[in-house]
Design a protein around this motif. Structure first.
Motif, mmCIF file in Angstrom:
data_model
loop_
_atom_site.group_PDB
_atom_site.id
_atom_site.type_symbol
_atom_site.label_atom_id
_atom_site.label_comp_id
_atom_site.label_asym_id
_atom_site.label_seq_id
_atom_site.Cartn_x
_atom_site.Cartn_y
_atom_site.Cartn_z
ATOM 1 N N MET A 1 -21.770 -38.010 26.909
ATOM 2 C CA MET A 1 -22.399 -37.250 27.984
ATOM 3 C C MET A 1 -22.120 -37.913 29.320
ATOM 4 O O MET A 1 -21.973 -37.246 30.337
ATOM 5 N N CYS B 1 -29.401 -42.698 25.685
ATOM 6 C CA CYS B 1 -28.057 -42.133 25.793
ATOM 7 C C CYS B 1 -27.041 -43.122 26.351
ATOM 8 O O CYS B 1 -25.929 -43.227 25.861
ATOM 9 N N CYS C 1 -20.534 -42.984 27.177
ATOM 10 C CA CYS C 1 -21.650 -43.420 26.354
ATOM 11 C C CYS C 1 -21.333 -43.011 24.919
ATOM 12 O O CYS C 1 -20.289 -42.432 24.647
ATOM 13 N N ASP C 2 -22.232 -43.294 23.988
ATOM 14 C CA ASP C 2 -21.923 -43.012 22.584
ATOM 15 C C ASP C 2 -21.691 -41.534 22.310
ATOM 16 O O ASP C 2 -20.960 -41.170 21.400
ATOM 17 N N MET C 3 -22.350 -40.672 23.058
ATOM 18 C CA MET C 3 -22.206 -39.237 22.785
ATOM 19 C C MET C 3 -21.367 -38.522 23.830
ATOM 20 O O MET C 3 -21.340 -37.295 23.889
HETATM 21 CU CU LIG Z 1 -24.952 -40.368 25.756
#
Ligand SMILES: [Cu+2]
Length: 122
Positions: free
Chosen positions: A114, A73, A110-112
């Motif tokens: 979160m 993540c 982060c990429d998502m």
């Molecule tokens: Cu993430």
């Protein structure tokens, strides 16, 4: 005996204190300055810590990320407003450097998304 009035007053005072604590937590960590660069050390482990960074406009900043986990993540950190995306290999210090040219609040994630941090430029 408590009246409705006194309960309301206590409630208002309580809300006021909560508001002070909230706004206090809104201000970020100030970087330490070295040769005109504002330096931050951010640990990546479950969250970004510290997650709120405060820097001055027009001055270079260097954020040194250290990722101490293997969770996929948090493998990349993104500063979308500055078009920056960088890999954070586990256990390595990765520096991100740029000079913010305008004031405001900018997310890094982060990429998502979160993991979220905020860069406050004043
Ligand atoms: Cu993430």
């Amino acid at each position: 005996m408590y009246t409705i009035g006194s309960i309301l007053i206590i409630l208002v005072i309580g809300l006021y204190i909560a508001w002070i604590i909230y706004t206090k937590n809104q201000s970020g960590v100030v970087g330490k300055e070295e040769d005109g660069t504002q330096i931050f050390d951010v640990l990546v482990k479950g969250v970004y810590s510290p997650s709120v960074l405060e820097a001055k406009v027009g001055k270079p900043i260097r954020i040194r990320f250290k990722r101490e986990e293997s969770a996929e993540c948090s493998r990349y950190v993104n500063f979308p407003d500055f078009k920056i995306r960088k890999e954070l290999p586990e256990g390595e210090v990765v520096s991100i450097e740029f000079t913010p040219q305008r004031k405001g609040e900018f997310l890094f994630t982060c990429d998502m998304s979160m993991y979220q941090g905020r860069l406050i430029i004043v």
